[in-house]
Design a protein around this motif. Structure first.
Motif, mmCIF file in Angstrom:
data_model
loop_
_atom_site.group_PDB
_atom_site.id
_atom_site.type_symbol
_atom_site.label_atom_id
_atom_site.label_comp_id
_atom_site.label_asym_id
_atom_site.label_seq_id
_atom_site.Cartn_x
_atom_site.Cartn_y
_atom_site.Cartn_z
ATOM 1 N N UNK A 106 0.767 -1.259 -0.171
ATOM 2 C CA UNK A 106 0.115 0.054 -0.104
ATOM 3 C C UNK A 106 0.799 1.123 0.003
ATOM 4 N N UNK A 107 2.205 1.241 -0.334
ATOM 5 C CA UNK A 107 3.087 2.215 -0.574
ATOM 6 C C UNK A 107 3.386 3.313 0.495
ATOM 7 N N UNK A 108 3.664 2.602 1.973
ATOM 8 C CA UNK A 108 4.169 3.207 2.986
ATOM 9 C C UNK A 108 5.556 3.733 2.821
ATOM 10 N N UNK A 109 6.304 2.716 1.843
ATOM 11 C CA UNK A 109 7.794 2.899 1.754
ATOM 12 C C UNK A 109 8.615 2.752 3.096
ATOM 13 N N UNK A 110 8.144 2.187 3.978
ATOM 14 C CA UNK A 110 9.166 1.839 5.088
ATOM 15 C C UNK A 110 10.106 0.936 4.503
ATOM 16 N N UNK A 117 13.052 2.997 3.244
ATOM 17 C CA UNK A 117 13.784 3.675 4.409
ATOM 18 C C UNK A 117 14.427 2.588 5.218
ATOM 19 N N UNK A 168 10.250 3.021 -6.521
ATOM 20 C CA UNK A 168 8.780 3.308 -6.571
ATOM 21 C C UNK A 168 8.229 3.070 -7.814
ATOM 22 N N UNK A 209 9.897 -5.125 8.318
ATOM 23 C CA UNK A 209 9.320 -3.766 8.665
ATOM 24 C C UNK A 209 7.934 -3.915 7.805
ATOM 25 N N UNK A 254 4.316 -4.367 7.276
ATOM 26 C CA UNK A 254 3.131 -4.482 8.039
ATOM 27 C C UNK A 254 2.183 -5.520 7.496
ATOM 28 N N UNK A 255 2.024 -5.278 6.084
ATOM 29 C CA UNK A 255 1.024 -5.836 5.450
ATOM 30 C C UNK A 255 1.629 -7.104 4.808
ATOM 31 N N UNK A 298 3.691 8.905 5.543
ATOM 32 C CA UNK A 298 4.055 7.459 5.134
ATOM 33 C C UNK A 298 3.182 7.429 3.768
ATOM 34 N N UNK A 341 0.859 8.319 2.359
ATOM 35 C CA UNK A 341 -0.750 7.686 1.951
ATOM 36 C C UNK A 341 -1.491 8.995 1.488
ATOM 37 N N UNK A 353 2.408 -2.585 15.346
ATOM 38 C CA UNK A 353 2.426 -2.007 14.016
ATOM 39 C C UNK A 353 2.093 -0.559 14.123
#
Lengths: 673, 269
Positions: free
Chosen positions: A590-594, A597, A606, A637, A639-640, B91, B93, B206
């Motif tokens: 979902x593109x949080x890009x953690x 990082x 991306x 890292x 989450x999904x 983030x 979003x 989380x």
């Protein structure tokens, strides 16, 4: 339903002595999906491999487990064999029942149970193995060497002589590094500059070497074979193409009392200067911090006297870009300054100097033209005390390691001193003398026996100044631990063999390049024994004292080794890599890009997902397989759980764990038989 | 902005000039309750309303497809909601140019919630520098480890896995949640003690360094599990150990995805 074959090796007696391999084979035959399970005395032998190959064909296997020694030993052997038999090699896994089982246990029944569990777990894992393909990446056969000391020079020359282009980046105005400043070198006492400067000239003249002096690496992106490097050419304020290096600017510059870096602060230089007469390139640079024009706005004498009009006050830093295939880090070292040792009067007394400063005093090209004089009053030092391990192996100073070069150069200093000051007394305080190397111990013996250096085993507690007959002397108080008594020596000069540490900015460069370093900021090698000049980042190699304290022969050997690694890489147009890289499920992402990082290799980029009319629906992470090293940071890292590691997917690991403790009643019966 | 009148004016302008497609705010229901309202018609901005018990964190709507389809959005935010919006910016979003924040000061005394008694973002743009331990966290911290374990085990026992906490949370924005992952299944999806334990703690983990302490999870929970205590405690730990407060500065690097040589490590045993 899976069709898995299990092949169990006796390894002669290595496995069969403590593991009942026949029972393991029988037990595995009962695992659902296993269509064949056999044991053989030496699976790795030709007939053994043949059993597996034929079974792959005849039983139409889609997964293979070989239960034998460590995968480090034979994974490649069996994967190659599987490929020859027409199976994707990544559908084969090794169950290690030797190092992880038979070798470390005695009880045969228990060991057999464990071997069954290990093999079963691997079978469960293989069920979910994916058909992977090695990754191929194109290679730009052009190297960058960072650091123009002896290691960098050697690496650059070797690679260039191998026929590949080299970009050599040096931070200071000239290449040469510390070696250019040394007087004589151990254990042969040949003049350092005499052996180094021809190499420096060779670099300047080499058609395959592009030298960026007074330049620094600004940024590095890309990956092995395909780095994009930005280099900052610092403003030299001199146009190097028209400057002839005549030196008149330096002669006429009125700013003359600037401590010379090359002379370790013992000599002076001008604001426009060439660091030393043999510098490469032999072109001056304006030190803008001290230049009258830059500080006060007037002067411009250098511009007036310059014949070819090469002075450029308006020059600005320039960023140049280079495409590079491999990088050699040879950023070298520095030593702790005397001021680091207040207990020895460092910084307080001018006659307490460091080893590198002593080199300049002893050097024929140094500030005293090689005559030994005290920095304070120019007197000949009649007694000199050398302190080895100044800072090294001293946890109180935060340095746990041995600086390695000091024992040898201290012996050399004592020797040079005796040669220059006849009848003088040289004392050496030492913890122990580490002189392992060709002709090294003989050298130290010579200093002690022939040149009468007085070696005192013990540490110095304190050095203080005392005026004796109108002359300021240094009183060195320490302990002689062999005699078990206190010693006090009145000296004219104290030389600290101060600890070697990585040069300033080593860690910052490592971060730019994306390669690991240790707590002292020395660069980390991929394996301390088997891969000593490779870093853990593919395409980044290490040479010289940037990795650990090293002397000249070692640095040169290192540099040649790194150069040879670079040439091995460049010997092919494309390179193959293991496919164990991260994959992103763009549906879950979902593109949080953690991940972006945390990725230490900058392998995440991306990606826009568009619909048919070209509208961006979402932006997700994408892995560059050439860059990814499969460390799993992104996976932890996420989450999904959108990231997964090819070859080590969550499903494979789960399945393997579950496989460990699902003993069936059938297996229990087999073991009891 | 100081009053709801100014917000209404601004909302009207934004809608009339078509700078936004929708304004999200609070409206007054038939009873005394406040509801989230979604305004697209500039004539209806008078329905916007604000008082101290407007507790909803409206940021959660910013990522709903029904809302996003209206293009650029304006949203009425209190201090805590503004932190959420900034968190979503950081983030990736939301894009900051696509959201207009209509900030309102909140007196944060409304309904006696714990989060309000310790609130330090009454003024959304200039947060105060304090983070006192509130009564509930202090109570938990006073318990010995085993008792703490029992406390949460008891709390989570009641969980019916309705996932209201997840749905109400602006920061639970994964399209497919980890709890819905099969092959392998990380968290059992049935309301069993073990699955409940994994679910609630995984969600808390989380949210480390991301939770803005709006307390909506606890409010939404139909069985009254004090999720807010857990989340507020973790937020406080992050602040103490990494000097980071989520949602204060959208440009600040979040501590869990950055590595520094001098990172605090004394809690790793």
């Amino acid at each position: 339903m899976a069709r898995i074959g299990v092949f169990i090796c006796w390894c002669g007696e290595n496995i069969s002595r403590t593991v009942d391999v026949v029972k393991v084979a029988e037990a595995m035959a009962g695992v659902p999906g296993v269509v064949t399970s056999v044991e053989y005395k030496y699976m790795c032998s030709d007939p053994g491999q043949k059993i597996m190959k034929e079974s792959i064909k005849n039983d139409a296997l889609d997964g293979v487990v070989v239960a034998l020694c460590s995968p480090l030993m034979h994974e490649k052997t069996f994967r190659t064999a599987a490929e020859e038999a027409g199976l994707n090699p990544f559908l084969l896994e090794v169950a290690n029942i030797r190092e992880h089982c038979s070798w470390v246990h005695e009880n045969k029944e228990e060991a057999t149970k464990k071997a069954i569990a290990i093999t079963r777990s691997t079978v469960e894992r293989v069920r979910y193995n994916l058909q992977l393909k090695n990754i191929t990446v194109p290679i730009t056969a052009r190297a960058m060497v960072v650091g123009g000391g002896i290691a960098g020079i050697q690496a650059a020359l070797d690679i260039a002589n191998g026929g590949h282009e080299v970009v050599l980046v040096e931070r200071t105005p000239s290449i040469g590094g510390h070696m250019a400043g040394l007087s004589e070198t151990f254990p042969t006492l040949d003049c350092s500059q005499c052996i180094l400067t021809p190499r420096m000239v060779e670099v300047a003249r080499h058609p395959k070497i592009k030298l960026y002096s007074y330049a620094e690496v600004e940024s590095v992106s890309g990956f092995v074979g395909n780095f994009e490097v930005k280099i900052r050419k610092k403003a030299r304020s001199v146009d190097t193409s028209s400057c002839t290096g005549c030196g008149i600017c330096q002669e006429k510059c009125p700013q003359k009392n600037i401590a010379s870096e090359f002379e370790e602060g013992l000599g002076k230089r001008k604001a426009i200067y060439v660091p030393f007469p043999q510098a490469v390139p032999n072109k001056p640079v304006i030190d803008r911090k001290h230049c009258l024009y830059f500080t006060k706005g007037k002067c411009k004498i250098c511009e007036k006297v310059c014949g070819p009009k090469a002075i450029r006050y308006e020059q600005e830093d320039e960023i140049v870009e280079e495409r590079i295939g491999a990088i050699v880090l040879a950023t070298g070292y520095e030593t702790l300054p005397a001021t680091f040792f207040p207990e020895y009067g460092g910084g307080r007394y001018p006659d307490v100097i460091t080893g590198l400063q002593f080199e300049r005093l002893a050097s024929a090209s140094g500030p005293t033209s090689g005559e030994l004089k005290r920095p304070s009053d120019g007197r000949r030092p009649e007694t000199v005390v050398f302190l080895s391990c100044a800072g090294s192996r001293d946890l109180a100073k935060g340095i746990s390691y041995c600086s390695k070069i000091c024992c040898m150069y201290v012996a050399k200093h004592a020797m040079l001193y005796q040669h220059k000051v006849h009848g003088g007394k040289a004392y050496v305080f030492y913890m122990d003398v580490r002189a392992s190397g060709k002709n090294y111990d003989e050298f130290v013996r010579r200093a002690i026996e022939q040149d009468k250096a007085i070696y005192v085993r013990g540490r110095v507690a304190r050095v203080y100044e005392k005026e004796i007959e109108g002359v300021k002397k240094l009183v060195v108080k320490g302990a002689d631990t062999l005699l078990g008594e206190q010693v006090e020596i009145v000296a004219d000069m104290v030389v600290l063999a101060s600890a070697v540490k990585p040069s300033v900015g080593a860690a910052a460069l490592a971060q730019k390049v994306g390669t690991p370093y240790d707590q002292h900021h020395f660069y980390s090698e991929a394996h301390p024994k088997l891969r000593p000049v490779e870093s853990n980042t593919a395409g980044i190699f290490l040479a010289g004292a940037a990795q650990a304290p090293k002397d000249i022969p070692e640095s040169v050997a290192d540099a040649s080794a790194a150069a040879s690694k670079v040439q091995i890489l460049f010997s092919r147009k494309e390179m193959e890599r293991d496919p164990y890289v991260s994959m992103v499920n763009s549906d879950r992402c979902f593109g949080c890009f953690s991940c972006e990082a945390v990725c230490p290799y900058r392998a995440i980029s991306r990606k826009e997902i568009k619909n048919r009319s070209g509208e961006v629906l979402k932006v997700v992470a994408e892995v560059n397989a050439g860059l990814c090293q499969g460390c799993g940071g992104c996976i932890a890292i996420c989450r999904a759980k959108a990231c997964d590691l090819a070859g080590y997917t969550d499903q494979q690991i789960f399945s393997a764990i579950r496989g460990f403790n699902t003993t069936s009643t059938y297996e229990e019966e087999v073991v009891k038989k | 902005m100081n009053s709801i009148h100014e917000v209404r004016e601004e909302a009207r302008k934004l809608l009339e000039e078509k700078r936004v497609g929708m304004v999200i705010g609070y409206g007054k229901g038939k009873g005394k309750k406040n509801y989230p309202i979604f305004i697209t018609d500039p004539q209806k901005v008078e329905e916007l309303h604000f008082e101290s018990d407007c507790f909803y964190n409206l940021a959660v709507y910013l990522r709903k497809p029904e809302v996003c389809s209206h293009g650029k959005l304006a949203i009425v935010v209190k201090g805590c909601d503004a932190r959420s919006v900034r968190g979503l910016f950081s983030e990736n979003q939301l894009k900051s140019e696509e959201v207009v924040m209509l900030e309102l000061k909140c007196d944060a005394k409304g309904i006696g919630r714990d989060k309000c008694t310790t609130c330090r973002v009454k003024n959304p743009l200039t947060p105060e520098e304090k983070n006192p331990i509130d009564g509930e966290i202090a109570k938990i911290l006073a318990m010995p480890m085993e008792e703490r374990f029992r406390f949460f085990a008891e709390e989570f026992k009641r969980c019916i896995r309705c996932y209201a906490c997840r749905q109400i949370c602006p920061h639970c924005f994964c399209k497919t949640c980890i709890v819905e992952k099969s092959e392998p299944q990380w968290i059992s999806s049935t309301p069993s003690p073990l699955g409940n334990w994994s679910w609630n703690f995984t969600r808390a983990f989380h949210l480390i360094g991301r939770c803005v302490e709006c307390g909506e999870c606890a409010r939404a929970c139909p069985v009254g599990i004090r999720l807010d205590i857990l989340n507020r405690y973790l937020a406080k730990s992050v602040e103490e150990k990494y000097q980071f407060i989520a949602g204060m500065d959208e440009k600040a690097a979040p501590p869990l995805t950055t590595y520094k040589q001098n990172d605090n490590q004394d809690f790793i045993r």
